[in-house]
Design a protein around this motif. Structure first.
Motif, PDB file in Angstrom:
ATOM      1  N   ASP A 153       0.857  -1.191   0.000  1.00  0.00           N
ATOM      2  CA  ASP A 153       0.000   0.000   0.000  1.00  0.00           C
ATOM      3  C   ASP A 153       0.891   1.239   0.000  1.00  0.00           C
ATOM      4  O   ASP A 153       1.539   1.557   0.993  1.00  0.00           O
ATOM      5  CB  ASP A 153      -0.905  -0.021   1.232  1.00  0.00           C
ATOM      6  CG  ASP A 153      -1.851   1.180   1.271  1.00  0.00           C
ATOM      7  OD1 ASP A 153      -1.882   1.955   0.281  1.00  0.00           O
ATOM      8  OD2 ASP A 153      -2.560   1.342   2.278  1.00  0.00           O
ATOM      9  N   LEU A 154       0.910   1.941  -1.138  1.00  0.00           N
ATOM     10  CA  LEU A 154       1.749   3.145  -1.258  1.00  0.00           C
ATOM     11  C   LEU A 154       0.948   4.439  -1.157  1.00  0.00           C
ATOM     12  O   LEU A 154       1.512   5.518  -1.370  1.00  0.00           O
ATOM     13  CB  LEU A 154       2.502   3.118  -2.598  1.00  0.00           C
ATOM     14  CG  LEU A 154       3.622   2.084  -2.719  1.00  0.00           C
ATOM     15  CD1 LEU A 154       4.256   2.158  -4.097  1.00  0.00           C
ATOM     16  CD2 LEU A 154       4.686   2.290  -1.643  1.00  0.00           C
ATOM     17  N   LYS A 155      -0.312   4.359  -0.841  1.00  0.00           N
ATOM     18  CA  LYS A 155      -1.129   5.565  -0.745  1.00  0.00           C
ATOM     19  C   LYS A 155      -0.541   6.515   0.295  1.00  0.00           C
ATOM     20  O   LYS A 155      -0.333   6.145   1.456  1.00  0.00           O
ATOM     21  CB  LYS A 155      -2.570   5.212  -0.372  1.00  0.00           C
ATOM     22  CG  LYS A 155      -3.328   4.512  -1.473  1.00  0.00           C
ATOM     23  CD  LYS A 155      -4.771   4.283  -1.063  1.00  0.00           C
ATOM     24  CE  LYS A 155      -5.562   3.587  -2.162  1.00  0.00           C
ATOM     25  NZ  LYS A 155      -5.063   2.223  -2.433  1.00  0.00           N
ATOM     26  N   ALA A 156      -0.267   7.741  -0.155  1.00  0.00           N
ATOM     27  CA  ALA A 156       0.283   8.793   0.707  1.00  0.00           C
ATOM     28  C   ALA A 156       1.656   8.440   1.273  1.00  0.00           C
ATOM     29  O   ALA A 156       2.088   9.011   2.278  1.00  0.00           O
ATOM     30  CB  ALA A 156      -0.681   9.107   1.850  1.00  0.00           C
ATOM     31  N   LYS A 157       2.358   7.500   0.646  1.00  0.00           N
ATOM     32  CA  LYS A 157       3.718   7.139   1.054  1.00  0.00           C
ATOM     33  C   LYS A 157       4.714   7.801   0.106  1.00  0.00           C
ATOM     34  O   LYS A 157       4.484   7.910  -1.094  1.00  0.00           O
ATOM     35  CB  LYS A 157       3.911   5.623   1.025  1.00  0.00           C
ATOM     36  CG  LYS A 157       2.901   4.816   1.827  1.00  0.00           C
ATOM     37  CD  LYS A 157       3.055   5.026   3.307  1.00  0.00           C
ATOM     38  CE  LYS A 157       2.327   3.950   4.118  1.00  0.00           C
ATOM     39  NZ  LYS A 157       0.980   3.622   3.661  1.00  0.00           N
ATOM     40  N   SER A 158       5.853   8.220   0.632  1.00  0.00           N
ATOM     41  CA  SER A 158       6.857   8.923  -0.160  1.00  0.00           C
ATOM     42  C   SER A 158       7.790   7.937  -0.875  1.00  0.00           C
ATOM     43  O   SER A 158       8.304   6.994  -0.260  1.00  0.00           O
ATOM     44  CB  SER A 158       7.686   9.851   0.733  1.00  0.00           C
ATOM     45  OG  SER A 158       6.874  10.869   1.283  1.00  0.00           O
ATOM     46  N   VAL A 159       7.999   8.191  -2.156  1.00  0.00           N
ATOM     47  CA  VAL A 159       8.875   7.368  -2.987  1.00  0.00           C
ATOM     48  C   VAL A 159       9.803   8.294  -3.766  1.00  0.00           C
ATOM     49  O   VAL A 159       9.368   9.313  -4.308  1.00  0.00           O
ATOM     50  CB  VAL A 159       8.053   6.496  -3.967  1.00  0.00           C
ATOM     51  CG1 VAL A 159       8.980   5.729  -4.896  1.00  0.00           C
ATOM     52  CG2 VAL A 159       7.148   5.541  -3.195  1.00  0.00           C
ATOM     53  N   LEU A 160      11.079   7.936  -3.837  1.00  0.00           N
ATOM     54  CA  LEU A 160      12.056   8.733  -4.574  1.00  0.00           C
ATOM     55  C   LEU A 160      12.442   8.011  -5.858  1.00  0.00           C
ATOM     56  O   LEU A 160      12.766   6.825  -5.838  1.00  0.00           O
ATOM     57  CB  LEU A 160      13.307   8.968  -3.727  1.00  0.00           C
ATOM     58  CG  LEU A 160      14.397   9.836  -4.375  1.00  0.00           C
ATOM     59  CD1 LEU A 160      13.924  11.286  -4.472  1.00  0.00           C
ATOM     60  CD2 LEU A 160      15.708   9.749  -3.593  1.00  0.00           C
TER      61      LEU A 160
END
Length: 311
Positions: free
Chosen positions: A9-16
């Motif tokens: 679950d990447l909702k509202a998670k920061s990814v670079l």
């Protein structure tokens, strides 16, 4: 199993994402659609990425990569540039912070990989060869795409909408599981194209008592699991308990329903005891026995009211 499969679950998670070219476009597109907060680091970026930035779909640090740009807030780091040395530096820096990192098309430098996906709304099917053969994975995906009906998204959305309703109608997990099994087996549900059709099927079935009783299915195993009939495979997926001879190859045991209880038996006496307990609990049982064995014949004959499934 080389990789542990997981849906994150990447909702509202920061990814670079380091890099702004064609490869970055593919990755950023998927990440944005998954709801991630994407930050791109690159002196220049592709036109598509510029559009996403202008629409506030992601953020852009218009600069060369620096270790200082990494932080613990990122749950994933992607290195997508065409410079292997830079990609490996990103990997090294990310690992020092304990971050999960993927260097695209460079498997030894990947903590995780992205599988080929089939999407039917809420239903997602992931296929991976662990990076060994992308072409084979693509062929498998094409076959599955042709087999999976387009209305799976409607079925999944409907089931999600009934989570609270069915808990009130059927208070225990087992009865709800059996209800949904009967529901999704209905021919009308398989071809439904609207919520209204599914609602009608749901209301009709929820008022019907479950008259299902336990059953025992005997399946003979040999050397080739692919020789199992479609009926045998279907019953193996419906089983609540799987009893298997100690010499049964694991590939047969691994083909049964994932949440079914699996127990090995050493001889006819042990099997007879297990079957008696299963019958008392009215469970759906699959028994895996050797193809060439005759020592279980008496037990099979005694279960005259039970179905026999074989290859």
């Amino acid at each position: 199993m080389q990789y542990f499969p997981i849906f994150l679950d990447l909702k509202a998670k920061s990814v670079l994402v380091v890099g702004g070219g064609e490869v970055a476009c593919r990755k950023v597109d998927s990440l944005v659609r998954a709801g991630a907060i994407v930050t791109i680091v690159s002196p220049t970026i592709d036109r598509y990425l510029k559009t996403l930035v202008e629409q506030n779909e992601c953020q852009w640090i218009q600069n060369f990569y620096s270790k200082d740009q990494l932080s613990m807030r990122y749950v994933q780091v992607w290195a997508t540039t065409d410079n292997p040395e830079l990609n490996h530096q990103v990997h090294h820096d990310a690992k020092q912070l304990g971050l999960l990192v993927n260097v695209v098309d460079d498997q030894p430098y990947c903590d995780f990989i992205t599988p080929s996906m089939i999407n039917r709304g809420r239903i997602q099917v992931a296929i991976s060869s662990g990076g060994a053969s992308p072409v084979l994975v693509r062929n498998i995906r094409q076959r599955l795409e042709a087999q999976l009906p387009q209305n799976l998204n409607i079925q999944a959305d409907f089931a999600a909408s009934k989570r609270n309703d069915i808990k009130q109608a059927l208070p225990d997990v087992e009865s709800r599981r059996k209800f949904w099994e009967r529901f999704f087996d209905l021919p009308e549900v398989e071809v439904a194209t609207s919520h209204q059709v599914l609602e009608s099927c749901y209301r009709h079935l929820i008022d019907q008592p479950n008259t299902e009783v336990g059953q025992i299915t005997w399946i003979e195993f040999g050397d080739d699991v692919e020789l199992l009939s479609l009926k045998a495979l279907r019953l193996m997926q419906q089983a609540e308990l799987v009893l298997y001879a100690q010499d049964c190859p694991f590939v047969f045991i691994d083909s049964v329903r994932r949440d079914a209880e699996r127990l090995a038996f050493a001889d006819e006496v042990a099997l007879s005891t297990m079957l008696a307990q299963a019958q008392k609990a009215q469970l759906r049982v699959v028994v895996l026995i050797p193809q060439t064995s005759t020592k279980f014949s008496l037990l099979i004959k005694q279960a005259m009211h039970l179905k026999l499934a074989s290859q």
